[in-house]
Design a protein around this motif. Structure first.
Motif, short mmCIF file in Angstrom:
data_model
loop_
_atom_site.label_atom_id
_atom_site.label_comp_id
_atom_site.label_asym_id
_atom_site.label_seq_id
_atom_site.Cartn_x
_atom_site.Cartn_y
_atom_site.Cartn_z
N MET A 1 0.84 -1.19 0.00
CA MET A 1 0.00 0.00 0.00
C MET A 1 0.88 1.25 0.00
SD MET A 1 -2.16 1.22 3.35
CE MET A 1 -2.92 -0.37 3.43
N THR A 2 0.59 2.17 -0.90
CA THR A 2 1.29 3.45 -0.93
C THR A 2 0.28 4.55 -0.64
OG1 THR A 2 2.90 2.65 -2.55
CG2 THR A 2 2.67 5.03 -2.32
N LEU A 3 0.60 5.38 0.33
CA LEU A 3 -0.28 6.49 0.70
C LEU A 3 0.21 7.73 -0.02
CD1 LEU A 3 -0.39 5.71 4.53
CD2 LEU A 3 -2.06 5.06 2.79
N SER A 4 -0.68 8.33 -0.83
CA SER A 4 -0.25 9.46 -1.65
C SER A 4 -1.40 10.40 -1.91
CB SER A 4 0.33 8.97 -2.98
OG SER A 4 -0.65 8.23 -3.71
N PHE A 5 -1.06 11.63 -2.28
CA PHE A 5 -2.04 12.60 -2.72
C PHE A 5 -2.52 12.27 -4.13
CE2 PHE A 5 0.45 15.15 0.36
CZ PHE A 5 -0.58 15.56 1.19
N ALA A 6 -3.69 12.77 -4.46
CA ALA A 6 -4.19 12.64 -5.82
C ALA A 6 -3.43 13.61 -6.72
CB ALA A 6 -5.68 12.95 -5.86
N PRO A 7 -3.28 13.27 -8.00
CA PRO A 7 -2.64 14.21 -8.93
C PRO A 7 -3.41 15.53 -8.99
CG PRO A 7 -2.82 12.03 -9.91
CD PRO A 7 -3.61 11.99 -8.64
N ALA A 8 -2.68 16.62 -9.08
CA ALA A 8 -3.31 17.94 -9.09
C ALA A 8 -4.24 18.12 -10.29
CB ALA A 8 -2.24 19.02 -9.08
N PRO A 99 -6.40 26.24 9.08
CA PRO A 99 -5.33 27.19 9.39
C PRO A 99 -3.99 26.73 8.84
CG PRO A 99 -6.68 26.77 11.33
CD PRO A 99 -7.10 25.78 10.30
N ALA A 100 -3.19 27.67 8.40
CA ALA A 100 -1.91 27.34 7.77
C ALA A 100 -0.98 26.59 8.70
CB ALA A 100 -1.23 28.61 7.26
N ASP A 101 -1.04 26.89 10.00
CA ASP A 101 -0.08 26.29 10.92
C ASP A 101 -0.36 24.82 11.20
OD1 ASP A 101 -2.39 26.95 12.34
OD2 ASP A 101 -1.32 27.24 14.22
N VAL A 102 -1.53 24.32 10.83
CA VAL A 102 -1.83 22.89 11.03
C VAL A 102 -2.11 22.18 9.71
CG1 VAL A 102 -2.72 23.25 13.36
CG2 VAL A 102 -4.31 23.34 11.41
N LEU A 103 -1.91 22.89 8.59
CA LEU A 103 -2.29 22.32 7.30
C LEU A 103 -1.49 21.06 6.99
CD1 LEU A 103 -4.03 22.61 4.78
CD2 LEU A 103 -2.27 24.13 3.82
N GLU A 104 -0.17 21.08 7.26
CA GLU A 104 0.65 19.90 6.96
C GLU A 104 0.21 18.71 7.81
OE1 GLU A 104 5.18 18.74 7.90
OE2 GLU A 104 4.99 20.13 6.20
N ALA A 105 -0.02 18.95 9.11
CA ALA A 105 -0.45 17.86 9.98
C ALA A 105 -1.81 17.31 9.56
CB ALA A 105 -0.50 18.33 11.43
N GLU A 106 -2.73 18.18 9.16
CA GLU A 106 -4.04 17.72 8.74
C GLU A 106 -3.96 16.92 7.44
OE1 GLU A 106 -6.25 17.60 10.75
OE2 GLU A 106 -7.09 19.49 11.46
N CYS A 107 -3.07 17.32 6.54
CA CYS A 107 -2.88 16.55 5.31
C CYS A 107 -2.30 15.17 5.62
CB CYS A 107 -1.98 17.31 4.35
SG CYS A 107 -2.74 18.76 3.60
N LEU A 108 -1.36 15.11 6.57
CA LEU A 108 -0.81 13.82 6.97
C LEU A 108 -1.91 12.93 7.55
CD1 LEU A 108 1.62 11.93 7.56
CD2 LEU A 108 1.81 13.09 9.77
N GLY A 109 -2.73 13.51 8.42
CA GLY A 109 -3.84 12.74 8.98
C GLY A 109 -4.78 12.22 7.92
N TRP A 110 -5.04 13.04 6.91
CA TRP A 110 -5.91 12.60 5.80
C TRP A 110 -5.29 11.39 5.10
CZ3 TRP A 110 -10.00 15.85 3.34
CH2 TRP A 110 -10.61 15.20 2.26
N GLY A 135 1.47 25.22 -1.05
CA GLY A 135 2.22 25.68 0.11
C GLY A 135 2.69 24.59 1.04
N VAL A 136 2.21 23.35 0.84
CA VAL A 136 2.70 22.25 1.68
C VAL A 136 3.72 21.44 0.88
CG1 VAL A 136 0.53 22.12 2.93
CG2 VAL A 136 0.95 20.53 1.05
N ASP A 137 4.62 20.79 1.59
CA ASP A 137 5.62 19.93 0.97
C ASP A 137 5.00 18.54 0.81
OD1 ASP A 137 7.79 18.35 0.26
OD2 ASP A 137 9.19 19.41 1.57
N ALA A 138 4.35 18.33 -0.33
CA ALA A 138 3.58 17.09 -0.54
C ALA A 138 4.48 15.86 -0.45
CB ALA A 138 2.88 17.14 -1.88
#
Length: 460
Positions: A1-8, A99-110, A135-138
């Motif tokens: 299993m690979t966890l990844s974002f969808a293509p933009a 909020p920008a300060d939790v955006l990376e963490a929320e993306c990780l949780g997703w 703005g996040v380091d995908a």
């Protein structure tokens, strides 16, 4: 299993994340048909609520996700994941509200909502995919998510399929993936090469004890990670009650977390000279098992009185730490599911760590908060040193009385790290019940905090 974002480039629905206290004012500005739709559904912005909103043509227009209140969110590691887990299959992009300060963490949780341990039975992880916000380091987030998945898989696998041999195979696979070097010392060769306590703990098991070493990188400071790899812990001759053996497949959680951290370091190409040491054993019962009252001599020459064979993790770590110290690392870190005392002190959710370096402790605590990987400093309390000195030997592996059990274990290990700049993590590595982004079972604790802290601690 690979966890990844969808293509933009994928078609996606806008996702509006709504703070509960702001919901009514937001709704006031919406067209009549949206207000009517929301009223019919009863959506209120509560944490985890979702609502697909159609346009006037009946086609999906956007999705609303409740973000609850600040008081509710602080009780969840990944609040947005609560909504992600309830969304229908599809691709989404965050249009507003996080909020920008939790955006990376929320993306990780997703991304972690897509994790499932399906080796033995089909599972149903969430299947809503996310386009990485601007703005996040995908790439970094994907690397963290897949390192966490590795840790969870290793911890979740039962000892029947994750003994010392299989743990070695897991390290070999990781080494191949990143071009690292690996070596293994097995069985009686441990005695020949002066790892007597690793041998003593594992010699009664069917699979021979071993010390697994992985090396990667030839630039930058020397970073050595040592992970406890007790693949199953019966307690030895101080046999655990049956109920206490139920989770002992996770007693190699220190090794699993170290490998997750190593995977992130290598995938991100951090400029360090990485060394990973994993003493891999099973603490079994047989006629040749080590006994209460035995006195063992460790690699560094210290003698250890065995007052409880169930305090075996610190023994195997001790030999590995002594070897690590010989290599003069710039930073030495051990991770272990070591003591129940740490759980009594801090519960299952906080990862206790020990260090004599005040600045590094502050950096690590900040990094843990930013990475949704909370850690808590515990003291190397020097006055307790006498508690681990039995008189008949240099050290006692299980001081009587039960007081300060996590601290005395950490002090024991510090004797083998010697003058090295040293951190020790006494983790639980298990999620007791499902939470958003955190499936029940194996869990990473500490690696993301360390990843965020290492550049400042090591001057990278």
């Amino acid at each position: 299993m690979t966890l990844s974002f969808a293509p933009a480039s994928d078609p996606s629905l806008p996702l509006h994340v709504l703070e509960q206290s702001d919901f009514e004012s937001w709704l006031t500005d919406q067209p009549d048909h949206i207000r009517a739709w929301v009223a019919a559904d009863g959506f209120s912005g509560a944490l985890g609520q979702t609502l697909l909103v159609p346009g006037t043509d009946g086609n999906p227009q956007f999705v609303m996700a409740g973000y609850g209140s600040a008081a509710k969110r602080v009780r969840k590691r990944f609040p947005l994941a609560a909504a992600a887990e309830s969304l229908p299959k599809g691709t989404y992009h965050i249009a507003s509200g996080v909020p920008a300060d939790v955006l990376e963490a929320e993306c990780l949780g997703w991304l972690m909502t897509g994790y499932a341990f399906d080796r033995y039975a089909a599972q149903s992880p969430a299947n809503a995919t996310l386009i990485a916000p601007e703005g996040v380091d995908a790439r970094r987030i994907e690397i963290m998510a897949n390192a966490e998945a590795l840790t969870r898989d290793l911890v979740n696998t039962p000892a029947s399929d994750m003994g010392p041999v299989q743990l070695q195979h897991a390290v070999e696979a990781l080494a191949r993936e990143h071009g690292a070097d690996i070596s293994v010392i097995t069985g009686d060769a441990l005695l020949e090469q002066n790892f007597p306590m690793i041998h003593a703990v594992g010699r009664a098991a069917e699979q021979a004890p071993r010390l697994i070493e992985m090396n990667w990188g030839d630039q930058g400071p020397k970073l050595t990670l040592v992970g406890k790899g007790v693949c199953f812990d019966t307690g030895g001759l101080n046999l655990k009650p049956g109920a206490s053996m139920g989770l002992m497949k996770k007693d190699m959680g220190g090794a699993a977390n170290v490998l997750g951290l190593a995977r992130m370091i290598m995938a991100l190409d951090l400029k360090v000279q990485l060394r990973v040491l994993i003493p891999a054993v099973e603490n079994a019962v047989a006629g040749n098992a080590f006994r209460p009252g035995d006195i063992l001599t460790a690699r560094n020459g210290l003698t250890v009185e065995i007052n409880n064979t169930d305090a075996e993790g610190r023994l195997v770590l001790a030999d590995a730490l002594a070897l690590a110290h010989e290599g003069a690392p710039n930073l030495l870190i051990s991770m272990a599911t070591l003591t129940g005392a740490a759980r009594v002190a801090l519960g299952a959710d906080l990862a206790p760590f020990y260090t004599d370096d005040d600045k590094a402790a502050d950096v690590l605590a900040r990094a843990g908060r930013a990475a949704a990987d909370p850690v808590w400093r515990m003291p190397f309390h020097d006055p307790y040193e006498a508690m681990i000195e039995p008189g008949i030997a240099n050290l006692d592996n299980a001081p009587s009385g039960g007081f300060a059990g996590s601290i005395t274990a950490a002090l024991f290990l510090r004797r083998f790290a010697a003058e090295s700049r040293y951190m020790h993590f006494d983790i639980y590595s298990w999620q007791r019940s499902k939470e958003p982004g955190r499936s029940k079972g194996g869990l990473g604790q500490g690696p993301r905090a360390l990843l965020g802290a290492l550049p400042e601690i090591l001057g990278l």
